[in-house]
Every structure is written in structure tokens, then in C-alpha cells.
Design an enzyme around this catalytic site. Structure first.
Site, PDB file in Angstrom:
ATOM      1  N   ASN A   1       0.803  -1.236   0.000  1.00  0.00           N
ATOM      2  CA  ASN A   1       0.000   0.000   0.000  1.00  0.00           C
ATOM      3  C   ASN A   1       0.831   1.280   0.000  1.00  0.00           C
ATOM      4  O   ASN A   1       0.403   2.284  -0.535  1.00  0.00           O
ATOM      5  CB  ASN A   1      -1.059  -0.012   1.117  1.00  0.00           C
ATOM      6  CG  ASN A   1      -0.479  -0.170   2.491  1.00  0.00           C
ATOM      7  OD1 ASN A   1       0.691  -0.519   2.655  1.00  0.00           O
ATOM      8  ND2 ASN A   1      -1.279   0.083   3.507  1.00  0.00           N
TER       9      ASN A   1
ATOM     10  N   CYS B   1      -3.327   1.339   6.789  1.00  0.00           N
ATOM     11  CA  CYS B   1      -3.549   0.767   8.122  1.00  0.00           C
ATOM     12  C   CYS B   1      -4.129   1.824   9.055  1.00  0.00           C
ATOM     13  O   CYS B   1      -4.801   1.511  10.026  1.00  0.00           O
ATOM     14  CB  CYS B   1      -2.238   0.232   8.683  1.00  0.00           C
ATOM     15  SG  CYS B   1      -0.943   1.483   8.667  1.00  0.00           S
TER      16      CYS B   1
ATOM     17  N   GLU C   1       4.451  -4.156  12.435  1.00  0.00           N
ATOM     18  CA  GLU C   1       3.504  -3.066  12.126  1.00  0.00           C
ATOM     19  C   GLU C   1       2.321  -3.732  11.438  1.00  0.00           C
ATOM     20  O   GLU C   1       2.405  -4.084  10.258  1.00  0.00           O
ATOM     21  CB  GLU C   1       4.162  -2.030  11.209  1.00  0.00           C
ATOM     22  CG  GLU C   1       5.320  -1.289  11.840  1.00  0.00           C
ATOM     23  CD  GLU C   1       4.883  -0.300  12.922  1.00  0.00           C
ATOM     24  OE1 GLU C   1       3.672  -0.028  13.058  1.00  0.00           O
ATOM     25  OE2 GLU C   1       5.766   0.181  13.650  1.00  0.00           O
TER      26      GLU C   1
ATOM     27  N   GLU D   1       8.189   2.527  14.556  1.00  0.00           N
ATOM     28  CA  GLU D   1       9.057   2.944  13.447  1.00  0.00           C
ATOM     29  C   GLU D   1       9.058   4.467  13.402  1.00  0.00           C
ATOM     30  O   GLU D   1       8.033   5.105  13.660  1.00  0.00           O
ATOM     31  CB  GLU D   1       8.547   2.367  12.131  1.00  0.00           C
ATOM     32  CG  GLU D   1       8.761   0.859  12.055  1.00  0.00           C
ATOM     33  CD  GLU D   1       8.472   0.271  10.678  1.00  0.00           C
ATOM     34  OE1 GLU D   1       7.561   0.762   9.994  1.00  0.00           O
ATOM     35  OE2 GLU D   1       9.157  -0.694  10.307  1.00  0.00           O
TER      36      GLU D   1
ATOM     37  N   PRO E   1       9.786  -7.254  -0.832  1.00  0.00           N
ATOM     38  CA  PRO E   1       8.605  -6.395  -1.008  1.00  0.00           C
ATOM     39  C   PRO E   1       7.387  -7.217  -1.405  1.00  0.00           C
ATOM     40  O   PRO E   1       7.504  -8.403  -1.745  1.00  0.00           O
ATOM     41  CB  PRO E   1       9.024  -5.467  -2.147  1.00  0.00           C
ATOM     42  CG  PRO E   1      10.062  -6.219  -2.915  1.00  0.00           C
ATOM     43  CD  PRO E   1      10.724  -7.197  -1.962  1.00  0.00           C
TER      44      PRO E   1
HETATM   45  P1  NAP Z   1      -0.099  -9.097   3.962  1.00  0.00           P
HETATM   46  O1  NAP Z   1      -0.943  -9.967   3.128  1.00  0.00           O
HETATM   47  O2  NAP Z   1       0.053  -9.418   5.394  1.00  0.00           O
HETATM   48  O3  NAP Z   1       1.320  -9.049   3.246  1.00  0.00           O
HETATM   49  C1  NAP Z   1       2.371  -8.217   3.710  1.00  0.00           C
HETATM   50  C2  NAP Z   1       3.676  -8.779   3.220  1.00  0.00           C
HETATM   51  O4  NAP Z   1       3.894 -10.048   3.834  1.00  0.00           O
HETATM   52  C3  NAP Z   1       3.718  -9.031   1.708  1.00  0.00           C
HETATM   53  O5  NAP Z   1       5.014  -8.772   1.241  1.00  0.00           O
HETATM   54  C4  NAP Z   1       3.400 -10.507   1.640  1.00  0.00           C
HETATM   55  O6  NAP Z   1       3.807 -11.153   0.470  1.00  0.00           O
HETATM   56  C5  NAP Z   1       4.168 -11.015   2.853  1.00  0.00           C
HETATM   57  N1  NAP Z   1       3.770 -12.337   3.310  1.00  0.00           N
HETATM   58  C6  NAP Z   1       2.551 -12.901   3.309  1.00  0.00           C
HETATM   59  N2  NAP Z   1       2.615 -14.165   3.819  1.00  0.00           N
HETATM   60  C7  NAP Z   1       3.912 -14.368   4.151  1.00  0.00           C
HETATM   61  C8  NAP Z   1       4.617 -15.468   4.705  1.00  0.00           C
HETATM   62  N3  NAP Z   1       4.018 -16.611   5.032  1.00  0.00           N
HETATM   63  N4  NAP Z   1       5.944 -15.353   4.897  1.00  0.00           N
HETATM   64  C9  NAP Z   1       6.581 -14.209   4.576  1.00  0.00           C
HETATM   65  N5  NAP Z   1       5.969 -13.135   4.030  1.00  0.00           N
HETATM   66  C10 NAP Z   1       4.644 -13.210   3.829  1.00  0.00           C
HETATM   67  O7  NAP Z   1      -0.593  -7.581   3.901  1.00  0.00           O
HETATM   68  P2  NAP Z   1      -0.911  -6.704   2.616  1.00  0.00           P
HETATM   69  O8  NAP Z   1      -2.246  -7.083   2.101  1.00  0.00           O
HETATM   70  O9  NAP Z   1       0.249  -6.694   1.678  1.00  0.00           O
HETATM   71  O10 NAP Z   1      -0.959  -5.260   3.283  1.00  0.00           O
HETATM   72  C11 NAP Z   1      -2.071  -4.771   3.924  1.00  0.00           C
HETATM   73  C12 NAP Z   1      -1.955  -4.977   5.437  1.00  0.00           C
HETATM   74  O11 NAP Z   1      -0.798  -4.303   5.912  1.00  0.00           O
HETATM   75  C13 NAP Z   1      -3.124  -4.362   6.178  1.00  0.00           C
HETATM   76  O12 NAP Z   1      -3.507  -5.221   7.218  1.00  0.00           O
HETATM   77  C14 NAP Z   1      -2.533  -3.073   6.735  1.00  0.00           C
HETATM   78  O13 NAP Z   1      -3.199  -2.588   7.862  1.00  0.00           O
HETATM   79  C15 NAP Z   1      -1.142  -3.499   7.040  1.00  0.00           C
HETATM   80  N6  NAP Z   1      -0.259  -2.327   7.115  1.00  0.00           N
HETATM   81  C16 NAP Z   1       0.186  -1.952   8.354  1.00  0.00           C
HETATM   82  C17 NAP Z   1       0.994  -0.824   8.482  1.00  0.00           C
HETATM   83  C18 NAP Z   1       1.488  -0.382   9.825  1.00  0.00           C
HETATM   84  O14 NAP Z   1       2.437   0.395   9.861  1.00  0.00           O
HETATM   85  N7  NAP Z   1       0.913  -0.829  10.925  1.00  0.00           N
HETATM   86  C19 NAP Z   1       1.356  -0.084   7.351  1.00  0.00           C
HETATM   87  C20 NAP Z   1       0.875  -0.504   6.101  1.00  0.00           C
HETATM   88  C21 NAP Z   1       0.077  -1.631   6.009  1.00  0.00           C
HETATM   89  P3  NAP Z   1       2.682 -11.960  -0.409  1.00  0.00           P
HETATM   90  O15 NAP Z   1       1.679 -10.941  -0.800  1.00  0.00           O
HETATM   91  O16 NAP Z   1       3.427 -12.555  -1.517  1.00  0.00           O
HETATM   92  O17 NAP Z   1       2.065 -12.996   0.464  1.00  0.00           O
END
Ligand code: NAP
Length: 479
Positions: A152, A285, A251, A459, A176
Site C-alpha cells: 500500500n 492501516c 507493524e 518505526e 517487497p
Molecule cells: P499481507 O498480506 O500481510 O502481506 C504483507 C507482506 O507479507 C507481503 O510482502 C506478503 O507477500 C508477505 N507475506 C505474506 N505471507 C507471508 C509469509 N508466510 N511469509 C513471509 N511473508 C509473507 O498484507 P498486505 O495485504 O500486503 O498489506 C495490507 C496490510 O498491511 C493491512 O492489514 C494493513 O493494515 C497493514 N499495514 C500496516 C501498516 C502499519 O504500519 N501498521 C502499514 C501498512 C500496512 P505476499 O503478498 O506474496 O504474500
């Protein structure tokens, strides 16, 4: 635009995946393939880890001023290339160009901030309570890190981790999100140009996140995981880190309450709502997920918000004048549509939007729902789209209880003209960050992060670098 980097970045070299695999990168505004990038497997990840491990000792010994100057140079290079990087980000992620430019500036700022922190890592020296023994305290880098980022904020989520890791003297493997690999690869190019030594940062783009990351977390050589993503994946990774006691920063997701009291300035509250809801098309988020509005002002707030939301221009992010780009992919859009349908089935009124448009691209219109039933699924799910769900409340204790009734605790927003009430409610919210009469909290100089299941650690800010440092204490008896 200059050449798009699409290979893995390992040990300072651009290389193909060992098995030659590639994966497509889509444009969410058209559904068409933009380009292909290398699709790393476990073998490539091991090579990246090896490069990071080999580089660690020399990097830790590199003078803080030298590390600082690399970050400063990278900060300047990013700003010089704002347009180029913004176009790249918009093409792979969808956000409007104006927002992408804003993210480039925000992302660069983490490098400037941590270039300033790199030379302020302190230690200590003291006399122990017995009066005889002395202690020397020094700070050292935690060691090779695995950084995992979401799609995002493709550039800023990278610099928010890479900046403090470089400043602290850690080496890294960055993985990434597969939807947005191009911004991370461009960032690696910038850092190489800024003089980052080979092996300090390695980037593996992959469609096989689990296969690539789990062996690194279980292998015993990676000493730190810094993850930004969903709470579900965060939990899984915490479990993987437990066996080898890998230090973690998490995060994770949010479910932000946005509270408007009857004494709020409604113009300020609506402005705040537009930012807290619509930044990044709601794919943040920090996005306001539940709008609690005092019963006496709910109709007026809903009317004004619907008017502003309905006036936004939806379209491809590369088109000038567009306010709202496409959502990241078809699955993301389908989830938003399902959440809206569920709320409407339970009695919500659609004030504006609410219909998935026909045609190419993952567009969803800005939507305002009023009279949302508290049992609706979107009350307990990150909407991650341009949908504002309004509920009403009657008194302060009640709204605090309802706002805190969630597993998440990243951020909350409070709108009131009463200072007492503003501070009391901010303190009562179980969150890591509060926007008091503002819809924007993110700032590189402030500690970003959540409590409860929104994460561990912070962070940015003064504490951002701490996540990448260990203490060493030396006991010295004086005889
Ligand atoms: P996600 O599905 O959890 O994926 C995040 C990252 O983790 C991606 O690079 C993803 O790669 C990787 N990943 C997934 N499964 C994994 C595994 N088993 N082992 C290692 N890496 C793995 O989240 P998203 O849909 O990309 O992002 C949205 C989420 O991020 C929302 O929940 C949002 O709230 C959160 N977010 C939080 C913050 C904060 O600072 N708190 C900031 C931004 C976003 P793949 O897609 O290839 O699985």
C-alpha cells in the site's frame, strides 16, 4: 522514465532468479501486465542472506558519519527523481500521481531523519550502586535483518525500515510485496548510486513469500524481522521467529475509530475525515474504519461528508485531476463490495457510492454509509477501501468502550473543541497514536506503531533506530 529495474539485487549485483523464473506486475487501473520481474525461490533467498551475513561485520564497523552521508545522498537522489518514482509507484499500485508524489517526499524524509540519527547513537558509563564497579554501555547493530513490506505504501514502508537499519549498521534482505516490486527495486538502485556497499541491502522479489522467508527466519543467521502487513500474517511470522528467538518489529493492521463529539467543529471534522478515510483510497492501516458520530450531529456530518466524497474524481491515477485511483486488485475490490453489501443488508443507508462500476480496472466509488448496524462485518474487518461507515453514540463513556472493543489498537481520531475532553478521550483510547482534531498522524519524526494486535515496536521518531540496536554492557571493577 529511465530503465525499470526488474532483477533481484544481491551482493550489489542485478541478477535473474536462479531458475530463471519471472512474475508479472499488473497495472490495477487497466488490469494489463506492466512488465515482468524476477521471481526468487529459496535458493536466491539463501544467496541474499549470505550476502547480508558477509557484509555485516564491515558495515557495523563503518563510521556512523559515512552511513549517515549515504542516507543523506539517497534522500537527495529520491527528491531529484520525485516524478519518475511517483509514476512508477502509480503504475504498479494505482494511487493518484499527487498522492504518489506525496509518498515520495514522505519516504525520502525517513532517510533524512535517520541520516541525522546515525551519528547520535549513544552509549553510557556509570558507577554501579556498590560504588566500586563501573559499567560501560555501548550500542551495536542487531545484525542481518529480514524486512517484509506490503503493497500500500511501496516506497515509504521500505525507507521506514531501511533508513534505521542503515543508520544502526545492520545489513538486510528486503522482500517487497509481489504487487509492487518496482518501487523497491528502484530504491535499491538509488542506494547503490548513493554509495551503499555491496551486500548491505539485498532485494528479493517473489511470488513465493512463505517458501522464501521461512527458511531465513528458521535458519539462525537472520537476527531481526521487521514486518509490515496484516495481523494474520504477522502472527504466523511471530511463530516462525520463536524457534530461533529472532527479534521482531511488527507493524500490523488497524481498525481506527473516528470519533466526532457534539462540540466538534464540523468543518474540521469533515476535513479530517477526508484525509483519514481517503488517503491512499482507504488502503491504509491508519484509515478510519468506524465513524462514531454524536447523535445530535450525525445527520449533518453524514450529509457534508457524502457531498465531499461524491465530488471526488475516480479514474486512473496517472490522469491529472484524479482524486481516487483503483484498488490494488480484483480480490481487494470484491472484499470491499462484500462488506458494503453486508452492511446494507443489515440496514445501513447508502448516502453516496456503493456500486461497483462496470469496465476495466479495480475501481470502487467513494461511499458513505449511515445508520450502520454495530454487528456489520466491516466493524471488525479492515475495509481497505473508500468506504466510510457511520454509527451514532450518546455519551463519552459509551463511545470509548465501543471504540476500544476491538483486537486492534493502531490509531484513533478524536474531534472536539474541548481540550479536557480531547485529552481525556485520547488517553482513554487503547491505541498507539491519536489524531486530535486532525486526520493525519504519520510523520517520520514521530514514533509510528500500535498496541494490542496492531503490533510490536515503533518505526520513525527517536525510537525508530532502537529497533535495530542492541545494548552491550561491560562490567569493570575498580580495585
Ligand atoms: P499481507 O498480506 O500481510 O502481506 C504483507 C507482506 O507479507 C507481503 O510482502 C506478503 O507477500 C508477505 N507475506 C505474506 N505471507 C507471508 C509469509 N508466510 N511469509 C513471509 N511473508 C509473507 O498484507 P498486505 O495485504 O500486503 O498489506 C495490507 C496490510 O498491511 C493491512 O492489514 C494493513 O493494515 C497493514 N499495514 C500496516 C501498516 C502499519 O504500519 N501498521 C502499514 C501498512 C500496512 P505476499 O503478498 O506474496 O504474500
Amino acid at each position: 522514465m529511465t530503465e525499470v529495474l526488474n532483477q533481484l539485487f544481491i551482493g550489489g549485483a542485478w541478477v535473474d532468479a536462479a531458475d530463471g523464473a519471472t512474475m508479472p506486475v499488473d497495472d490495477p487501473a487497466t488490469g494489463e501486465i506492466l512488465c515482468h520481474v524476477a521471481d526468487a525461490g529459496p535458493k536466491d533467498a539463501k544467496l541474499a542472506e549470505e550476502a547480508a551475513v558477509q557484509a555485516q561485520q564491515d558495515w557495523a564497523r563503518t563510521a556512523p558519519r559515512a552511513r549517515s552521508e549515504i542516507l543523506r545522498r539517497a534522500y537527495e537522489l529520491i527528491l531529484e527523481r520525485t516524478d519518475e518514482l511517483a509514476h512508477l509507484m502509480t503504475s504498479e499500485m494505482g494511487k493518484p500521481l499527487a498522492e504518489a508524489r506525496g509518498e515520495v517526499a514522505y519516504a525520502a524524509e525517513f532517510f533524512r531523519w535517520f541520516s541525522e540519527e546515525a551519528v547520535r547513537i549513544d552509549g553510557g558509563c556509570g558507577t554501579l550502586p556498590d560504588g566500586r564497579n563501573r559499567m560501560l554501555l555501548s550500542r551495536r547493530p542487531v545484525g542481518p535483518c529480514l524486512l517484509i513490506t506490503p503493497w500500500n505504501f511501496p516506497l515509504a514502508m521500505g525507507t521506514r525500515k531501511i533508513g534505521p537499519a542503515i543508520a544502526a549498521g545492520c545489513t538486510m534482505v528486503l522482500k517487497p510485496a509481489p504487487q509492487t516490486p518496482l518501487s523497491s527495486l528502484a530504491l535499491a538502485g538509488v542506494l547503490k548510486e548513493a554509495g551503499l556497499p555491496d551486500g548491505v541491502l539485498n532485494v528479493v522479489t517473489t511470488s513465493r513469500a512463505g517458501e522464501v522467508c521461512e527458511p531465513l527466519l528458521r535458519g539462525g543467521r537472520i537476527r531481526k524481522l521487521s514486518f509490515t502487513g496484516s495481523t494474520g500474517v504477522g502472527r504466523l511470522l511471530l511463530a516462525q521467529c520463536a524457534d530461533t528467538v529472532v527479534r521482531t518489529s511488527m507493524e500490523l493492521g488497524g481498525n481506527a475509530p473516528f470519533i466526532v463529539f457534539d462540540d466538534a467543529d464540523l468543518d474540521v471534522a469533515v476535513d479530517g475525515a477526508m484525509v483519514a478515510k481517503m488517503r491512499n483510497m482507504g488502503e491504509a492501516c491508519t484509515a478510519a474504519n468506524r465513524f462514531f458520530v454524536h447523535r445530535s450531529v450525525a445527520d449533518e456530518f453524514g450529509r457534508r461528508l457524502a457531498e465531499r466524497m461524491g465530488a471526488l474524481v475516480v479514474g486512473p491515477g496517472t490522469r491529472e485531476g484524479v482524486d481516487v485511483g483503483p484498488l490494488i486488485d480484483a480480490a481487494g475490490r470484491a472484499k470491499v463490495a462484500e462488506l458494503v453489501a453486508d452492511a446494507v443488508e443489515r440496514g445501513a443507508r447508502v448516502l453516496v457510492g456503493g456500486r461497483t462500476p462496470e469496465g476495466a480496472g479495480c475501481f470502487y466509488p467513494p461511499t458513505v454509509l449511515a445508520d450502520v448496524d454495530p454487528g456489520s462485518r466491516l466493524m471488525d474487518t479492515e475495509i481497505f477501501g473508500p468506504v466510510a461507515a457511520i454509527l451514532t453514540f450518546d455519551d463519552e463513556d459509551e463511545v470509548l468502550r465501543r471504540a476500544n472493543d476491538t483486537q486492534w489498537g493502531l490509531v484513533g481520531y478524536v474531534f472536539t473543541q474541548g481540550l479536557d475532553r480531547g485529552l481525556r478521550v485520547s488517553e482513554g483510547l487503547e491505541v498507539g497514536m491519536v489524531g486530535l482534531n486532525t486526520g493525519l498522524v504519520s510523520n517520520p519524526a514521530a514514533p509510528f506503531g500500535g498496541v494490542k494486535q496492531s503490533g510490536l515496536g515503533r518505526e520513525g521518531g527517536r525510537v525508530g533506530i532502537e529497533e535495530f540496536l542492541e545494548y552491550q554492557y561491560v562490567a569493570v571493577p575498580v580495585r
